[in-house]
Design an enzyme around this catalytic site. Structure first.
Site, PDB file in Angstrom:
ATOM      1  CG  ASP A  37      47.259  34.040  42.366  1.00 37.74           C
ATOM      2  OD1 ASP A  37      47.246  33.891  41.125  1.00 37.74           O
ATOM      3  OD2 ASP A  37      47.125  35.148  42.918  1.00 37.74           O
ATOM      4  CG  ASP A  39      50.717  38.624  39.098  1.00 38.81           C
ATOM      5  OD1 ASP A  39      51.921  38.591  39.430  1.00 38.81           O
ATOM      6  OD2 ASP A  39      50.327  38.445  37.934  1.00 38.81           O
ATOM      7  CE  LYS A 163      42.278  38.662  41.173  1.00 41.97           C
ATOM      8  NZ  LYS A 163      43.661  38.825  41.681  1.00 41.97           N
TER       9      LYS A 163
END
Length: 219
Positions: A37, A39, A163
């Site tokens: 990922d 950000d 996340k």
């Protein structure tokens, strides 16, 4: 602000999907990959980042990418960018920020091989308005697209994210493991989530990346 639906001069495979091949390294078919990922994982998340001057890399992330580079493992960024669909910024702003991320990594001798970004979101308008688009994490579309283009072995690949959606995308794509930044370890069927919270966890990630290279027969 640039029109988010204009394909030129950006590498858009479709209005809401950025697919950029970075560099010219050719990998053997069946090579596992390191998916990341962006950000919150590579750089600190400033909330819909649109200013290159605000980009700061997370500590140790360049070292993880460099380890993959040395091991002959493709490094692939897969990032949701709903800010484009929402009209907060355009592809030109994304290009500037992403260019800065890659620049900072290169300064630390860390190189990315492919970048995929999904701008589709249910809060968007026009062609970017899409609920549960297959390319948007937690769906696995970006990982599957990268695998198709680079002929990757997804089963032996791993993903790093901040996340649960990153971990779920990895699981749905058939990966065996994911590393969750500042998260907790968990096992979901054949998919193992490992934490990256401290130095010991990071050493484990480096070992996992090295193992990918060894399994691939990289020098």
């Amino acid at each position: 602000m640039a029109d988010s639906t204009t394909p030129d001069p950006y590498p858009l495979a479709e209005p809401g999907l950025w697919v950029e091949r970075v560099g010219r390294t050719v990998f053997p078919a069946g090579t596992p990959a390191l998916f990341l990922d962006r950000d919150g994982t590579i750089n600190f998340d400033t909330g819909y980042p649109d200013d290159p001057a605000e980009i700061v890399l997370r500590a140790d992330i360049a070292a993880a990418i460099s380890a993959a580079n040395r091991a002959g493992v493709p490094v692939i960024i897969v990032t949701n960018q709903s800010g484009i669909a929402r009209g907060y910024y355009g592809w030109s702003d994304f290009a500037a920020v992403n260019g800065r991320v890659l620049e900072l990594l290169r300064a630390d001798s860390a190189f990315v091989d492919m970048v995929l970004a999904c701008a589709y979101h249910e809060a968007g308008s026009g062609p970017l308005a899409a609920a549960d688009h297959p390319m948007r994490k937690p769906n696995p579309g970006m990982l599957l697209e990268a695998a198709r283009r680079l002929r990757l072995d997804l089963r032996r690949s791993l993903i790093v994210g901040d996340k649960k959606a990153d971990m779920e995308a990895g699981q749905r794509a058939g990966l065996s493991q994911g590393w969750l930044v500042e998260g907790q370890a968990a096992v979901q069927s054949s998919f193992t989530i490992r934490p990256w919270c401290d130095r010991a966890d990071f050493d484990g990630l480096l070992a996992a990346i090295a193992a990918l290279g060894a399994a691939s027969g990289a020098p």
